[in-house]
Design a protein around this motif. Sequence first.
Motif, PDB file in Angstrom:
ATOM      1  N   HIS A  24      12.016  -9.334  18.194  1.00 13.16           N
ATOM      2  CA  HIS A  24      13.220  -8.664  17.685  1.00 13.16           C
ATOM      3  C   HIS A  24      12.912  -7.400  16.876  1.00 13.16           C
ATOM      4  N   GLY A  25      11.642  -6.995  16.837  1.00 12.34           N
ATOM      5  CA  GLY A  25      11.287  -5.716  16.233  1.00 12.34           C
ATOM      6  C   GLY A  25      11.331  -5.662  14.719  1.00 12.34           C
ATOM      7  N   PHE A  26      11.271  -6.805  14.058  1.00 13.93           N
ATOM      8  CA  PHE A  26      11.283  -6.816  12.598  1.00 13.93           C
ATOM      9  C   PHE A  26       9.930  -6.355  12.051  1.00 13.93           C
ATOM     10  N   ASP A  27       9.974  -5.616  10.949  1.00 12.43           N
ATOM     11  CA  ASP A  27       8.757  -5.372  10.183  1.00 12.43           C
ATOM     12  C   ASP A  27       8.506  -6.610   9.334  1.00 12.43           C
ATOM     13  N   VAL A  28       7.232  -6.903   9.046  1.00 15.21           N
ATOM     14  CA  VAL A  28       6.885  -8.108   8.289  1.00 15.21           C
ATOM     15  C   VAL A  28       6.173  -7.725   7.002  1.00 15.21           C
ATOM     16  N   PHE A  29       6.661  -8.278   5.893  1.00 16.09           N
ATOM     17  CA  PHE A  29       5.991  -8.126   4.603  1.00 16.09           C
ATOM     18  C   PHE A  29       5.529  -9.505   4.168  1.00 16.09           C
ATOM     19  N   SER A  30       4.202  -9.690   4.024  1.00 16.70           N
ATOM     20  CA  SER A  30       3.644 -11.006   3.704  1.00 16.70           C
ATOM     21  C   SER A  30       2.885 -10.991   2.397  1.00 16.70           C
ATOM     22  N   THR A  31       3.368 -11.760   1.424  1.00 18.09           N
ATOM     23  CA  THR A  31       2.647 -11.874   0.156  1.00 18.09           C
ATOM     24  C   THR A  31       1.499 -12.877   0.273  1.00 18.09           C
ATOM     25  N   GLY A  32       1.605 -13.819   1.216  1.00 15.34           N
ATOM     26  CA  GLY A  32       0.521 -14.769   1.427  1.00 15.34           C
ATOM     27  C   GLY A  32      -0.760 -14.067   1.843  1.00 15.34           C
ATOM     28  N   ARG A  33      -0.613 -13.012   2.626  1.00 12.89           N
ATOM     29  CA  ARG A  33      -1.793 -12.245   3.054  1.00 12.89           C
ATOM     30  C   ARG A  33      -2.486 -11.625   1.855  1.00 12.89           C
ATOM     31  N   ILE A  34      -1.695 -11.127   0.895  1.00 12.31           N
ATOM     32  CA  ILE A  34      -2.271 -10.540  -0.319  1.00 12.31           C
ATOM     33  C   ILE A  34      -3.065 -11.597  -1.082  1.00 12.31           C
ATOM     34  N   GLN A  35      -2.510 -12.804  -1.211  1.00 16.03           N
ATOM     35  CA  GLN A  35      -3.179 -13.891  -1.918  1.00 16.03           C
ATOM     36  C   GLN A  35      -4.464 -14.315  -1.209  1.00 16.03           C
ATOM     37  N   ARG A  36      -4.381 -14.466   0.106  1.00 16.66           N
ATOM     38  CA  ARG A  36      -5.557 -14.911   0.859  1.00 16.66           C
ATOM     39  C   ARG A  36      -6.693 -13.887   0.793  1.00 16.66           C
ATOM     40  N   GLU A  37      -6.327 -12.602   0.872  1.00 17.33           N
ATOM     41  CA  GLU A  37      -7.350 -11.552   0.809  1.00 17.33           C
ATOM     42  C   GLU A  37      -8.036 -11.549  -0.554  1.00 17.33           C
ATOM     43  N   ARG A  38      -7.259 -11.743  -1.610  1.00 20.14           N
ATOM     44  CA  ARG A  38      -7.840 -11.763  -2.943  1.00 20.14           C
ATOM     45  C   ARG A  38      -8.741 -12.979  -3.131  1.00 20.14           C
ATOM     46  N   GLU A  52      -6.021 -20.634 -10.872  1.00 22.11           N
ATOM     47  CA  GLU A  52      -6.299 -19.463 -11.716  1.00 22.11           C
ATOM     48  C   GLU A  52      -5.019 -18.709 -12.039  1.00 22.11           C
ATOM     49  N   SER A  53      -4.126 -18.624 -11.063  1.00 18.46           N
ATOM     50  CA  SER A  53      -2.867 -17.900 -11.271  1.00 18.46           C
ATOM     51  C   SER A  53      -2.013 -18.568 -12.328  1.00 18.46           C
ATOM     52  N   GLY A  54      -2.231 -19.867 -12.556  1.00 20.34           N
ATOM     53  CA  GLY A  54      -1.498 -20.559 -13.600  1.00 20.34           C
ATOM     54  C   GLY A  54      -1.889 -20.109 -14.988  1.00 20.34           C
ATOM     55  N   LYS A  55      -3.057 -19.452 -15.095  1.00 23.33           N
ATOM     56  CA  LYS A  55      -3.520 -18.937 -16.384  1.00 23.33           C
ATOM     57  C   LYS A  55      -3.374 -17.418 -16.480  1.00 23.33           C
ATOM     58  N   ASP A  56      -3.507 -16.752 -15.334  1.00 24.04           N
ATOM     59  CA  ASP A  56      -3.444 -15.292 -15.283  1.00 24.04           C
ATOM     60  C   ASP A  56      -2.347 -14.889 -14.304  1.00 24.04           C
ATOM     61  N   TYR A  57      -1.265 -14.294 -14.824  1.00 22.67           N
ATOM     62  CA  TYR A  57      -0.112 -13.979 -13.995  1.00 22.67           C
ATOM     63  C   TYR A  57      -0.185 -12.589 -13.357  1.00 22.67           C
ATOM     64  N   SER A  58      -1.316 -11.932 -13.466  1.00 24.16           N
ATOM     65  CA  SER A  58      -1.407 -10.550 -12.985  1.00 24.16           C
ATOM     66  C   SER A  58      -1.134 -10.445 -11.491  1.00 24.16           C
ATOM     67  N   LEU A  59      -1.624 -11.413 -10.697  1.00 23.67           N
ATOM     68  CA  LEU A  59      -1.389 -11.357  -9.260  1.00 23.67           C
ATOM     69  C   LEU A  59       0.091 -11.514  -8.951  1.00 23.67           C
ATOM     70  N   ASP A  60       0.779 -12.390  -9.674  1.00 26.31           N
ATOM     71  CA  ASP A  60       2.223 -12.550  -9.480  1.00 26.31           C
ATOM     72  C   ASP A  60       2.946 -11.230  -9.700  1.00 26.31           C
ATOM     73  N   ASN A  65       6.042  -6.517  -7.824  1.00 23.57           N
ATOM     74  CA  ASN A  65       6.273  -5.076  -7.753  1.00 23.57           C
ATOM     75  C   ASN A  65       6.171  -4.566  -6.323  1.00 23.57           C
ATOM     76  N   ALA A  66       5.192  -5.089  -5.578  1.00 20.17           N
ATOM     77  CA  ALA A  66       5.021  -4.664  -4.191  1.00 20.17           C
ATOM     78  C   ALA A  66       6.235  -5.057  -3.346  1.00 20.17           C
ATOM     79  N   THR A  67       6.795  -6.241  -3.614  1.00 22.44           N
ATOM     80  CA  THR A  67       7.970  -6.703  -2.878  1.00 22.44           C
ATOM     81  C   THR A  67       9.169  -5.813  -3.137  1.00 22.44           C
ATOM     82  N   VAL A  68       9.426  -5.525  -4.400  1.00 26.69           N
ATOM     83  CA  VAL A  68      10.572  -4.691  -4.777  1.00 26.69           C
ATOM     84  C   VAL A  68      10.432  -3.288  -4.200  1.00 26.69           C
ATOM     85  N   GLU A  69       9.242  -2.712  -4.302  1.00 22.07           N
ATOM     86  CA  GLU A  69       9.020  -1.353  -3.800  1.00 22.07           C
ATOM     87  C   GLU A  69       9.179  -1.289  -2.286  1.00 22.07           C
TER      88      GLU A  69
END
Length: 276
Positions: A24-38, A52-60, A65-69
């Motif tokens: 259907h020609g949708f563009d895809v934005f995946s936050t899981g890919r960002i997490q897996r790459e990190r 680790e994310s439970g202690k450091d929220y920087s990745l969240d 911000n990336a989602t909103v932008e």
Amino acid sequence: MYITINGQLGSGKSEICKFFKNEHGFDVFSTGRIQRERAQKQGISTLEMNKESGKDYSLDYIIDNATVEFAKEHEGEDVIFDSRLAWHFVPESFKIHLLVSPAEAGRRVFCNRVTEEEKYSSQQDATNQLVERRKLEAERYLKVYNVVMNDYSNYNLILDTTSLSIKEVCDILYKEYQEYKNGDYKNKILASPKNIYPAKKVSSDHNSDETIDIICYNDAMFAVDGNERLRKANEEGKKIIEVNLIPENKDEVEITLEELYEWEKENGFEFKYYPL
């Protein structure tokens, strides 16, 4: 138009996004890919990354911000967001939440996941890790955003993929999406009869219609009214049924593990995971 899709681990989000992109020609934005790459860069598993994310929220915050932008930059385009919280940050969207039984999620991930950072010693190990990750994520999102991920009222459509093929899931989602685009959409929950636990041993069919009333308890669905209709759906081999969510009342869950085993025997299948 935007679609935001999240769901329980192993529910099929990535394959669904591929379908919407290719068919259907949708563009895809995946936050899981960002997490897996990190996680891969740090040489740790996704479960360890969640801890680790439970202690450091920087990745969240980076993902937020990336989602909103991305939503701002692609306004008016067809985009599907594969993200736990995109529904929260992109409110003008068709909001989908996918369910899957823990045992089926473990089977899918153990058999199909090949990335280096996600290794499992067995199918049961995969199930246990996925359940733990689901719990950690829910705790983090509640703490950071005051958001309850399994609050079904956050979404337009709840779809249980436990008994469905990817094609069946995608066909249902696209049909529901078209209905949503046409307006006057009625939010709904479509669940697998094999992923609904009876809340009581004794049948409790009080409603005169075909609706099965459920509550969410321990991140699982329990039928509090409609045991016989649920039994019939299993007998008929139905893969999906519409259910009605009622306000949670934990006192409604009055079934023992032994009684669940008996239900399995009567209905000819095993849950293989018991949220009691």
